[in-house]
Design an enzyme around this catalytic site. Sequence first.
Site, short mmCIF file in Angstrom:
data_model
loop_
_atom_site.label_atom_id
_atom_site.label_comp_id
_atom_site.label_asym_id
_atom_site.label_seq_id
_atom_site.Cartn_x
_atom_site.Cartn_y
_atom_site.Cartn_z
N ARG A 212 74.83 100.74 -17.09
CA ARG A 212 76.12 100.18 -17.11
C ARG A 212 76.85 101.37 -16.25
O ARG A 212 77.90 101.14 -15.59
CB ARG A 212 76.55 99.98 -18.62
CG ARG A 212 75.90 98.70 -19.25
CD ARG A 212 76.40 98.58 -20.42
NE ARG A 212 76.01 98.79 -21.55
CZ ARG A 212 75.19 98.62 -22.55
NH1 ARG A 212 74.66 97.25 -22.21
NH2 ARG A 212 74.72 99.46 -23.27
N PHE A 228 75.18 86.29 -17.74
CA PHE A 228 74.80 86.63 -19.18
C PHE A 228 75.15 87.98 -20.00
O PHE A 228 74.44 88.95 -20.17
CB PHE A 228 73.03 86.87 -18.76
CG PHE A 228 72.40 85.85 -18.19
CD1 PHE A 228 71.97 84.66 -18.96
CD2 PHE A 228 72.16 86.20 -16.79
CE1 PHE A 228 71.28 83.53 -17.81
CE2 PHE A 228 71.43 85.24 -16.09
CZ PHE A 228 70.99 83.84 -16.61
N ASP A 250 78.23 83.45 -20.08
CA ASP A 250 77.36 83.38 -21.33
C ASP A 250 77.37 82.20 -21.89
O ASP A 250 78.16 81.55 -22.25
CB ASP A 250 77.50 84.53 -22.37
CG ASP A 250 76.37 85.02 -23.02
OD1 ASP A 250 75.59 85.90 -22.51
OD2 ASP A 250 75.74 84.19 -24.05
N ASP A 299 71.99 90.23 -15.95
CA ASP A 299 71.35 90.62 -17.12
C ASP A 299 70.80 89.81 -18.02
O ASP A 299 71.14 89.49 -19.05
CB ASP A 299 72.10 91.75 -17.78
CG ASP A 299 71.58 92.42 -19.05
OD1 ASP A 299 70.24 92.43 -19.12
OD2 ASP A 299 72.45 93.01 -20.00
N CYS A 339 64.08 92.35 -18.64
CA CYS A 339 63.83 92.95 -19.90
C CYS A 339 62.54 92.44 -20.50
O CYS A 339 62.29 93.00 -21.55
CB CYS A 339 64.92 92.93 -20.94
SG CYS A 339 65.30 91.24 -21.29
#
Length: 398
Positions: A212, A228, A250, A299, A339
């Site tokens: 970030r 996201f 989101d 993300d 991730c």
Amino acid sequence: MTIVTLKKGEGRSLKSGGMWIFDNEIDSTAGKFQNGDIVIVHDFDGYPLGKGFISQNSKIRVRMLTRRKDQQIDREFFRMRIRDAWEYRKRTVDTSSCRIIFGEADFLPGFIADKFSDILVVQSLAFGAERQKELLVELLKEELDRDGIKIRGVYERSDAKVRINEGMERVKGFLGEAFDTDVEIIENGVKYLVDVKDGQKTGFFLDQKYNRLAVQRLCKDMDVLDCFTHTGSFALNAGIAGAKSVLGLDASELAVCQAEKNAKLNGLEDTVRFLCGDVFELLPEFEKEGRKFDVVILDPPAFAKSRNSIKNAVKGYREINLRAMKLVKPGGYLATCSCSHFMDYELFTKTIYQAAQNVRRRLRQVEYRTQAPDHPILWSADESYYLKFYIFQVCEEK
């Protein structure tokens, strides 16, 4: 003490530095035990390989604690592990909010502990960790107290699905006295309200802390799209850096509501706005409308949660990246990540390259990053390396 003996030719991962022994690698188990007990591990020829927690319910039959055959596994052993983990964090990260214990990567398999200001959030994800949970929390509080950090409360988030594989119930709740579970933290100069009770995982994704910060450098005077966004972390970093405008997307109404609160907390509600909707549906709509952004951030959640889902995950990552590239202004920037442990570096890189080819874009790599150092990558323990993060400049064909 129970002795677990490996089959001849097995234990290759363990011998190269891994932390797990699977059920199909074991030849025999001699002695009585209960799930979560500490056992001695021997190679096929009787050579001692160390000690670990055993669980009859899991395919990961033994999670290693030490390679030293004579190591006593007692209170002082766990104190040493926690002290080592905390000393490492003090050297490598901002500890105001950080992950203090990252399971196997801190040689405490199945146990997670996050610190949000003066609150601890813990997870036990294996029988051995569950058996030692109260002791580990007690030792954590003692170790932090040595540095003058008074922990105000502890909340347990052992509600992950993986506990079912261990034959344990999913649980969450206070360990000790109750407290307000909306906890305010500051990271990279940004304020957040972290919902440790109902937020995803332990309430906040600390692993992206320095990613970030890397994005902050790109965003001054820019129009930014954060996909996201969850509770708005990348969007708020863009806003605090002086972005002209920021839009966060989101699918979760709860997350968007929390993101809006976080924007207001930072005085950014006029610059950073949020929209609730499916990113896969919204990006094609933006493309049709001719909308363009200087910076697009991706993300997404883990599309690949098992080896069997990798094929569909590749399609998802390729689709979302090519859609994002179409929305980046010529010479603008794309920050994109995965991730998922199962989406390894090589496959993720190949997938992004294919997306760029499909939309005739040239990618100029700014940097490649992984998770923050408080989520350490333990070599040979592949499961500890999961976050891949790229920043690219997106150029049209020249």
